[in-house]
Design an enzyme around this catalytic site. Structure first.
Site, PDB file in Angstrom:
ATOM      1  N   ASN A   1      -4.510  68.188  16.540  1.00  0.00           N
ATOM      2  CA  ASN A   1      -3.376  67.468  15.950  1.00  0.00           C
ATOM      3  C   ASN A   1      -3.101  68.179  14.621  1.00  0.00           C
ATOM      4  OD1 ASN A   1      -2.805  63.908  15.279  1.00  0.00           O
ATOM      5  ND2 ASN A   1      -1.379  65.495  15.847  1.00  0.00           N
TER       6      ASN A   1
ATOM      7  N   ASN B   1       7.128  63.481  10.644  1.00  0.00           N
ATOM      8  CA  ASN B   1       6.993  64.009  11.990  1.00  0.00           C
ATOM      9  C   ASN B   1       7.869  65.244  12.200  1.00  0.00           C
ATOM     10  OD1 ASN B   1       5.246  61.864  12.893  1.00  0.00           O
ATOM     11  ND2 ASN B   1       7.043  60.543  12.911  1.00  0.00           N
TER      12      ASN B   1
ATOM     13  N   CYS C   1      -1.748  58.271  10.187  1.00  0.00           N
ATOM     14  CA  CYS C   1      -2.213  59.289  11.128  1.00  0.00           C
ATOM     15  C   CYS C   1      -3.713  59.431  10.964  1.00  0.00           C
ATOM     16  CB  CYS C   1      -1.508  60.616  10.866  1.00  0.00           C
ATOM     17  SG  CYS C   1      -2.102  61.975  11.891  1.00  0.00           S
TER      18      CYS C   1
ATOM     19  N   ASN D   1       4.440  54.697  19.967  1.00  0.00           N
ATOM     20  CA  ASN D   1       3.542  55.724  20.486  1.00  0.00           C
ATOM     21  C   ASN D   1       2.937  55.207  21.783  1.00  0.00           C
ATOM     22  OD1 ASN D   1       3.487  57.440  17.888  1.00  0.00           O
ATOM     23  ND2 ASN D   1       2.858  55.422  17.163  1.00  0.00           N
TER      24      ASN D   1
ATOM     25  N   GLU E   1       3.751  60.822  21.223  1.00  0.00           N
ATOM     26  CA  GLU E   1       3.952  60.259  19.887  1.00  0.00           C
ATOM     27  C   GLU E   1       5.432  60.163  19.551  1.00  0.00           C
ATOM     28  OE1 GLU E   1       1.421  61.027  16.548  1.00  0.00           O
ATOM     29  OE2 GLU E   1       0.285  62.511  17.694  1.00  0.00           O
ATOM     30  N   ARG E   2       5.808  59.030  18.972  1.00  0.00           N
ATOM     31  CA  ARG E   2       7.204  58.888  18.551  1.00  0.00           C
ATOM     32  C   ARG E   2       7.508  59.922  17.474  1.00  0.00           C
ATOM     33  NH1 ARG E   2       7.341  53.312  14.835  1.00  0.00           N
ATOM     34  NH2 ARG E   2       5.650  53.918  13.439  1.00  0.00           N
TER      35      ARG E   2
ATOM     36  N   CYS F   1      -4.311  62.158  18.898  1.00  0.00           N
ATOM     37  CA  CYS F   1      -3.735  61.145  18.009  1.00  0.00           C
ATOM     38  C   CYS F   1      -4.867  60.203  17.622  1.00  0.00           C
ATOM     39  CB  CYS F   1      -2.608  60.389  18.706  1.00  0.00           C
ATOM     40  SG  CYS F   1      -1.901  59.052  17.716  1.00  0.00           S
ATOM     41  N   GLY F   2      -5.214  60.203  16.326  1.00  0.00           N
ATOM     42  CA  GLY F   2      -6.328  59.380  15.877  1.00  0.00           C
ATOM     43  C   GLY F   2      -6.039  57.896  15.986  1.00  0.00           C
ATOM     44  N   THR F   3      -4.853  57.466  15.526  1.00  0.00           N
ATOM     45  CA  THR F   3      -4.521  56.049  15.662  1.00  0.00           C
ATOM     46  C   THR F   3      -4.379  55.675  17.137  1.00  0.00           C
ATOM     47  OG1 THR F   3      -2.150  56.527  15.384  1.00  0.00           O
ATOM     48  CG2 THR F   3      -3.395  55.903  13.413  1.00  0.00           C
TER      49      THR F   3
END
Length: 282
Positions: free
Chosen positions: A13, A67, A76, A197, A215-216, A224-226
């Protein structure tokens, strides 16, 4: 105009990191994010992250995320680990600190150094309530294992806010999916007025999941960590994953380890790497 940058990645990422501690976020940062993120034509990244001066007394820094399409994100997970490593590498006051505190649009986050570029983040709590995402047209109760029609296909989804909104769905084989065809329908679904997302998850066993993410604002990213946190929370809510144990999530760019604590608190542990530093024209 020339700008100095650091490119960093956490589980692939990747973002372009700008030192904005003295001058603040550039007025043209949205345009820069669109230009510099373009792969094959520029540096190439999932967006720009600005490392800013902290707002909270006693904090070490602040993170702002833009983004690849120029829109601003709230949080993030891979990015905040890289911000912590950036501060450790570039700010003498942070070089020996075992714990850093970083402001985000989703609140103050605590990040603890684990050694060898690895950091553990206290991600805060999660919510499945539609008002917290936000989500509309899906009722007022928790959005756990609920139906969602996307482009005339019916999915079972669990919607989670972990500082930003996520929609998680379980699939048989995650590698078989054409996310470029499926993802935009989720991201721009009218039930999610601020977009969303989306994580597509294959269960290997209760403590091992495979995940891909749309991801949006960025499309499919390699991690993607979240999203990994939302996935672990969703599968725990579904009774698949155990609370209080490490859940290993395999992403296209590497592995993150998520642990859900009592009170819906989430811990995320993962690596960081500095790819390069340089100067570019904007």
């Amino acid at each position: 105009m020339k700008v100095s940058f650091t490119k960093m990645q956490g589980c692939a990422n990747d973002y372009i990191y700008l030192d904005c501690r003295a001058g603040g976020v550039p007025a043209e940062v949205a345009r820069w994010a669109q230009k510099l993120s373009a792969r094959h034509f520029s540096i190439g990244a999932d967006g720009i992250i600005c490392v800013c001066a902290p707002e909270t007394p006693g904090a070490d820094g602040r993170m702002r995320i833009f983004n690849a399409d120029g829109s601003e994100g709230r949080m993030c997970g891979n990015g905040i680990r890289c911000v912590a490593q950036w501060l450790r590498d570039h700010d003498p006051a942070c070089a020996e600190k075992p714990v850093l505190k970083i402001d985000t649009l989703s609140g103050l986050k605590t990040v603890a150094y684990q050694g060898n570029g690895c950091w553990q983040v206290e991600m805060g709590t999660y919510s499945t309530l539609p008002a917290d995402l936000p989500a509309v047209g899906m009722g007022d109760g928790p959005l756990v294992d609920v139906p969602l029609e996307v482009d005339e296909n019916l999915w079972r989804v669990t919607c989670i806010n972990v500082g930003n909104p996520h929609c998680v769905t379980v699939v048989d084989r995650v590698e078989d999916l054409r996310l470029d065809e499926i993802g935009p329908g989720f991201e721009n679904h009218p039930n999610f007025p601020e977009r969303i997302n989306t994580e597509f998850v294959e269960v290997v066993d209760p403590t091992h999941l495979k995940m891909r993410v749309w991801e949006r604002g960025s499309g499919e990213t390699w991690a993607c960590g979240t999203g990994a946190c939302a996935t672990a929370a969703a599968l725990t809510e579904l009774g698949v994953c155990p609370r209080g144990e490490d859940i290993h999530i395999t992403l296209r760019g590497g592995e993150l380890v998520i642990r859900l604590l009592p009170g819906s608190q989430i811990l995320m542990t993962g690596p960081t790497e500095t790819v390069c530093e340089g100067v570019t024209e904007v």
